[in-house]
Design a protein around this motif. Structure first.
Motif, PDB file in Angstrom:
ATOM      1  N   GLN A  60       0.911  -1.160  -0.109  1.00 21.57           N
ATOM      2  CA  GLN A  60      -0.039  -0.058   0.032  1.00 21.57           C
ATOM      3  C   GLN A  60       0.906   1.132   0.081  1.00 21.57           C
ATOM      4  O   GLN A  60       0.551   2.208  -0.773  1.00 21.57           O
ATOM      5  CB  GLN A  60      -0.912   0.101   1.144  1.00 21.57           C
ATOM      6  CG  GLN A  60      -1.573   1.239   1.595  1.00 21.57           C
ATOM      7  CD  GLN A  60      -2.305   1.145   2.824  1.00 21.57           C
ATOM      8  OE1 GLN A  60      -3.430   0.492   2.850  1.00 21.57           O
ATOM      9  NE2 GLN A  60      -2.187   1.980   3.663  1.00 21.57           N
ATOM     10  N   GLU A  61       2.015   1.380   0.894  1.00 17.58           N
ATOM     11  CA  GLU A  61       2.825   2.321   1.019  1.00 17.58           C
ATOM     12  C   GLU A  61       3.752   2.624  -0.074  1.00 17.58           C
ATOM     13  O   GLU A  61       4.283   3.760  -0.443  1.00 17.58           O
ATOM     14  CB  GLU A  61       3.555   2.453   2.418  1.00 17.58           C
ATOM     15  CG  GLU A  61       2.440   2.478   3.468  1.00 17.58           C
ATOM     16  CD  GLU A  61       1.600   3.699   3.619  1.00 17.58           C
ATOM     17  OE1 GLU A  61       2.163   4.862   3.340  1.00 17.58           O
ATOM     18  OE2 GLU A  61       0.495   3.767   3.728  1.00 17.58           O
ATOM     19  N   ASP A  64       4.799  -0.866  -6.345  1.00 23.59           N
ATOM     20  CA  ASP A  64       6.004  -1.866  -6.951  1.00 23.59           C
ATOM     21  C   ASP A  64       7.254  -1.630  -6.635  1.00 23.59           C
ATOM     22  O   ASP A  64       8.118  -2.278  -7.397  1.00 23.59           O
ATOM     23  CB  ASP A  64       5.430  -1.588  -8.466  1.00 23.59           C
ATOM     24  CG  ASP A  64       4.179  -1.867  -9.014  1.00 23.59           C
ATOM     25  OD1 ASP A  64       3.652  -2.819  -8.259  1.00 23.59           O
ATOM     26  OD2 ASP A  64       3.764  -1.304  -9.986  1.00 23.59           O
ATOM     27  N   LYS A  65       7.515  -0.647  -6.021  1.00 24.76           N
ATOM     28  CA  LYS A  65       8.995  -0.337  -5.778  1.00 24.76           C
ATOM     29  C   LYS A  65       9.501  -1.138  -4.702  1.00 24.76           C
ATOM     30  O   LYS A  65      10.717  -1.509  -4.667  1.00 24.76           O
ATOM     31  CB  LYS A  65       9.164   0.912  -5.102  1.00 24.76           C
ATOM     32  CG  LYS A  65       8.947   2.233  -6.002  1.00 24.76           C
ATOM     33  CD  LYS A  65       9.143   3.597  -5.214  1.00 24.76           C
ATOM     34  CE  LYS A  65      10.447   3.732  -4.662  1.00 24.76           C
ATOM     35  NZ  LYS A  65      10.538   4.800  -4.167  1.00 24.76           N
ATOM     36  N   VAL A  66       8.844  -2.040  -4.089  1.00 26.40           N
ATOM     37  CA  VAL A  66       9.403  -3.141  -3.020  1.00 26.40           C
ATOM     38  C   VAL A  66       9.326  -4.678  -3.552  1.00 26.40           C
ATOM     39  O   VAL A  66       8.325  -4.962  -4.085  1.00 26.40           O
ATOM     40  CB  VAL A  66       8.529  -3.024  -1.591  1.00 26.40           C
ATOM     41  CG1 VAL A  66       7.102  -3.230  -2.000  1.00 26.40           C
ATOM     42  CG2 VAL A  66       9.107  -3.819  -0.695  1.00 26.40           C
ATOM     43  N   ILE A 268      -1.787  -6.116  13.657  1.00 29.84           N
ATOM     44  CA  ILE A 268      -0.470  -5.885  14.245  1.00 29.84           C
ATOM     45  C   ILE A 268       0.763  -6.152  12.928  1.00 29.84           C
ATOM     46  O   ILE A 268       1.850  -5.344  12.999  1.00 29.84           O
ATOM     47  CB  ILE A 268       0.100  -6.816  15.574  1.00 29.84           C
ATOM     48  CG1 ILE A 268       0.174  -8.222  15.320  1.00 29.84           C
ATOM     49  CG2 ILE A 268      -0.871  -6.119  16.629  1.00 29.84           C
ATOM     50  CD1 ILE A 268       0.877  -8.866  16.336  1.00 29.84           C
ATOM     51  N   GLY A 269       0.406  -7.045  12.134  1.00 31.04           N
ATOM     52  CA  GLY A 269       1.486  -6.987  10.970  1.00 31.04           C
ATOM     53  C   GLY A 269       1.305  -5.967  10.108  1.00 31.04           C
ATOM     54  O   GLY A 269       2.189  -5.328   9.712  1.00 31.04           O
ATOM     55  N   PHE A 270       0.045  -5.503  10.028  1.00 29.02           N
ATOM     56  CA  PHE A 270      -0.079  -4.378   9.080  1.00 29.02           C
ATOM     57  C   PHE A 270       0.465  -3.018   9.791  1.00 29.02           C
ATOM     58  O   PHE A 270       1.087  -2.234   9.034  1.00 29.02           O
ATOM     59  CB  PHE A 270      -1.630  -3.909   8.912  1.00 29.02           C
ATOM     60  CG  PHE A 270      -2.059  -2.848   7.962  1.00 29.02           C
ATOM     61  CD1 PHE A 270      -2.315  -3.503   6.714  1.00 29.02           C
ATOM     62  CD2 PHE A 270      -2.077  -1.504   8.072  1.00 29.02           C
ATOM     63  CE1 PHE A 270      -2.663  -2.609   5.600  1.00 29.02           C
ATOM     64  CE2 PHE A 270      -2.526  -0.725   7.056  1.00 29.02           C
ATOM     65  CZ  PHE A 270      -2.664  -1.159   6.050  1.00 29.02           C
ATOM     66  N   MET A 275       5.085   0.918   9.860  1.00 30.88           N
ATOM     67  CA  MET A 275       6.342   1.394  10.633  1.00 30.88           C
ATOM     68  C   MET A 275       7.686   0.919   9.545  1.00 30.88           C
ATOM     69  O   MET A 275       8.562   2.036   9.486  1.00 30.88           O
ATOM     70  CB  MET A 275       6.803   0.848  12.070  1.00 30.88           C
ATOM     71  CG  MET A 275       5.429   0.949  12.901  1.00 30.88           C
ATOM     72  SD  MET A 275       5.663   0.005  14.395  1.00 30.88           S
ATOM     73  CE  MET A 275       7.035   0.836  15.137  1.00 30.88           C
ATOM     74  N   ALA A 276       7.522  -0.132   8.965  1.00 31.03           N
ATOM     75  CA  ALA A 276       8.700  -0.174   8.100  1.00 31.03           C
ATOM     76  C   ALA A 276       8.693   0.823   6.840  1.00 31.03           C
ATOM     77  O   ALA A 276       9.661   1.322   6.328  1.00 31.03           O
ATOM     78  CB  ALA A 276       8.604  -1.667   7.443  1.00 31.03           C
TER      79      ALA A 276
END
Length: 321
Positions: A60-61, A64-66, A268-270, A275-276
């Motif tokens: 989401q954040e 496609d860059k990741v 909590i994973g989301f 945070m990442a």
């Protein structure tokens, strides 16, 4: 004339170098692929959901860059360490550590690559931090799966009001399970209960210890514990056959139990994924980011196990489908 030609050649070379450097900079800032290595301790519902939530947030954040590389370990710090060492060798941009042993392995593998963890109950215990202030002070941060122990204890009395003896079953190899077990024992003993500890060091010991615990207590409590969760189906057969109600620390482990005070591992994973993304996009320092906790806890019950044990569940509990 030769001198002028030499200077002209040098100027052209400098312009070319500057152009190349400029193009490289643009690629680095705007088009670089971000690589994230995920080390998940083992496969079971709770950890799977946390990983799914993390990946959804990252996509989401960052779109496609990741590129995400998910690796499943064999349930030990040693197997996690092999994975995280490889991530360091590969030069990943960030490591996501799913569960306490994965976090411990990641912090042993690197002191520089950012680490975001999830499904970790108590970070001070996991990382051996004596003076806890809510931040790690190192290259790690993340989200916790701790549900309030006092409220979990209350569930035991709501399900089995006349309980006298409570067995606490957990894996000694998981430091956060030890923390929860000791905290729960103190809470229950303050209410007048007689608590007994039943511990395993590996999954191979679970069946024998679980049968002994079921035979010697009125109720069992199992904290969030990855070793036990990996054998939830086996534990269900043992406990239902023995007619023993089990209160679990999380919904996935409640396959073997009747009730839990549950958090959402997806959530909590989301949040760990958010945070990442903050670290990657804004160069935030992991060691200065406060550990985040679930903001919602839900009473849930396993209708199949409750029916098999002839238990009346209060109406404010939600069915686990």
């Amino acid at each position: 004339m030769k001198a002028r030609r030499f200077i002209a050649v040098i100027a052209i070379m400098l312009i070319s170098i500057i152009s190349i450097m400029g193009c490289g900079k643009t690629t680095t800032e705007e088009d670089k692929t971000i690589t994230i290595g995920i080390c998940q301790l083992t496969e079971h519902d709770a950890l799977d959901e946390a990983t799914r939530g993390f990946i959804d947030a990252i996509k989401q954040e960052l779109g496609d860059k990741v590129v995400v590389n998910v690796q499943i370990a064999e349930g030990t710090v040693e197997s996690c360490r092999e994975i995280t060492d490889k991530f360091v060798t590969d030069g990943v941009d960030l490591i996501m550590a799913n569960a306490t042993p994965a976090l411990q392995a990641a912090t042993e593998s690197t002191g520089t690559i950012p680490i975001v963890a999830t499904s970790v109950t108590d970070y001070s215990t996991a990382l051996g931090i004596r003076k806890w202030s809510g931040i790690t002070g190192i290259n790690a941060t993340g989200t916790s799966d701790l549900a309030p122990i006092a409220e979990q204890a209350e569930i035991i009395y709501e399900i089995v009001p006349d309980v006298k003896t409570i067995g606490i079953l957990y894996c000694l190899a998981e430091s956060n399970s030890v923390y929860q077990a000791e905290t729960m024992a103190a809470e229950l003993e303050s209410r007048g209960a007689n608590c007994r500890f039943y511990t395993v060091k590996s999954a191979d010991e679970i069946e024998a210890v679980a049968r002994k615990a079921a035979a010697e207590n009125d109720v069992l409590y199992m904290p969030t514990d990855n070793t036990l969760a990996s054998r939830a189906d086996e534990l269900k057969r043992i406990f239902v056959d023995a007619g023993i109600p089990v209160i679990a620390g999380e919904e996935g482990l409640c396959k073997a139990g009747v009730a839990t005070l549950s958090i959402s591992y997806y959530n909590i994973g989301f949040n760990a994924g958010l945070m990442a993304a903050d670290i990657i996009k804004n160069n935030s320092e992991p060691g200065l980011m406060e550990i985040k906790y679930a903001d919602e806890y839900v009473k849930k019950y396993n209708p199949e196990n409750a029916a098999a044990l002839n238990l009346d569940i209060p109406t404010d509990y939600m069915r686990i489908e």
